[in-house]
Design an enzyme around this catalytic site. Structure first.
Site, short mmCIF file in Angstrom:
data_model
loop_
_atom_site.label_atom_id
_atom_site.label_comp_id
_atom_site.label_asym_id
_atom_site.label_seq_id
_atom_site.Cartn_x
_atom_site.Cartn_y
_atom_site.Cartn_z
CD GLN A 282 -2.89 1.27 2.28
OE1 GLN A 282 -2.55 1.79 3.33
NE2 GLN A 282 -4.10 0.75 2.08
CB CYS B 139 -5.29 7.32 6.08
SG CYS B 139 -4.59 7.59 7.74
#
Length: 338
Positions: free
Chosen positions: A76, A106
């Site tokens: 990622q 996030c």
């Protein structure tokens, strides 16, 4: 659709399962520990921070190069500089990765304020450019996206989904809350269901998958190709195996609390934990125990006492006193959400 394909599951007759990437948690050693209780189909690394002067983080890279769990690992990335995202993706493709995953979810303010992670959801056109360049750069590898349903509302949700389709994304992991909601409030599983119908790739439902029973309910409700579990895999490392058993209508063996005590020992014996200064070790363990405790007793006594401990020794003595009781078992679902 793209010409690449996702790694195959060890359980082709069942929906997919994945461990959600969690910064400072889902490192190599947590993956190794989890594998002892039943690995998910896919692992995702902590995010590689990407900027003009960034280099591949060796600690995160170890979760790819030293991973012996025999499960595919997606790398990622988080960032917004297109040339540097492309550069980093190409560097990561030199390793044995299952694919590249872009973090667009996030919810940490220190992250989204830099217009990365969940902050990207405010700029669909920027997302369009990033995914277009990444797709061109790594057209021989799966390109996946981890995102939320919006930043502070869901106004851009359908537009982002259409961008996902435009660039032939291979897998979408969708957390059913907005960035600003973080981990509070109800998960919008109806929007995950909408995404399943709208995009041309498999969708993993993410957000408060706290038990095997919840996983089955969410799969039924959304039609998703699988589930991605984050915090509740910390609380219950048996959860992926439990999900598979439930999907097969097989009984789920109860886990004695004494086995939970052994799990805690594994957490405290990783190289990272051992290197933690003695004064900080209790805090390091509490990061995990804040979740584990929610499945230990309905009254929350263990959670409250655990949070009051000051040293690692005091904390371990409490764990011994509470958990070394073979007559009690870990709950199959949390008694509360804290």
């Amino acid at each position: 659709m793209s010409q690449v394909s996702l790694p195959k599951s060890l359980y082709p007759d069942l929906p997919l399962t994945a461990l959600a990437p969690m910064q400072d948690v889902t490192n190599l050693w947590f993956m190794k520990i989890l594998a002892q209780y039943g690995s998910p189909d896919y692992f995702f690394t902590e995010y590689f921070r990407v900027r003009d002067d960034s280099r591949l983080n060796r600690k995160i890279l170890a979760s790819i190069t030293e991973n012996d769990t025999e499960r595919p690992v997606f790398a990622q990335m988080i960032g917004e500089s297109i040339p540097d995202l492309v550069r980093t993706a190409r560097e990561l493709c030199q390793y044995n990765i299952a694919g590249i995953d872009l973090n667009m979810g996030c919810p940490a303010p220190r992250v989204y304020r830099k217009n990365v992670g969940g902050g990207l959801l405010r700029e669909p056109e920027k997302v369009n450019r990033i995914l277009g360049e990444l797709r061109s750069a790594i057209n021989d590898r799966p390109l996946t996206v981890k995102m939320r349903v919006g930043f502070d509302n869901t106004d851009n949700f359908e537009e982002i989904l259409d961008i996902i389709n435009r660039h032939n994304i291979d897998l979408l992991s969708l957390h059913g809350r907005t960035v600003k909601e973080m981990y509070r409030g109800q998960v919008k599983y109806d929007l995950i269901s909408q995404a399943v119908k709208r995009v041309n790739c498999p969708v993993l439902a993410n957000g408060n998958i706290d038990s095997a029973a919840t996983a089955l309910k969410v799969l039924s409700q959304t039609g998703a190709a699988g589930v991605m579990v984050g915090r509740w895999a910390i609380a219950n490392p048996w959860i992926f195996n439990q999900i598979r058993l439930r999907l097969r209508s097989e009984p789920i063996p109860l886990v004695p609390l004494v086995e939970v005590r052994e799990y805690i020992d594994r957490l405290r014996q990783t190289p990272e934990a051992v290197k933690t200064p003695p004064r900080a070790r209790a805090g390091h363990l509490k990061m995990y125990l804040n979740y584990i405790a929610l499945l230990v007793d309905a009254e929350g006594h263990f959670l409250r006492l655990m949070r009051k401990t000051q040293t690692e020794l005091e904390l371990l003595k409490l764990c011994d006193r509470v958990l070394l009781d073979s007559n009690k078992n870990l709950a199959l679902a949390p008694y509360s959400s804290d």
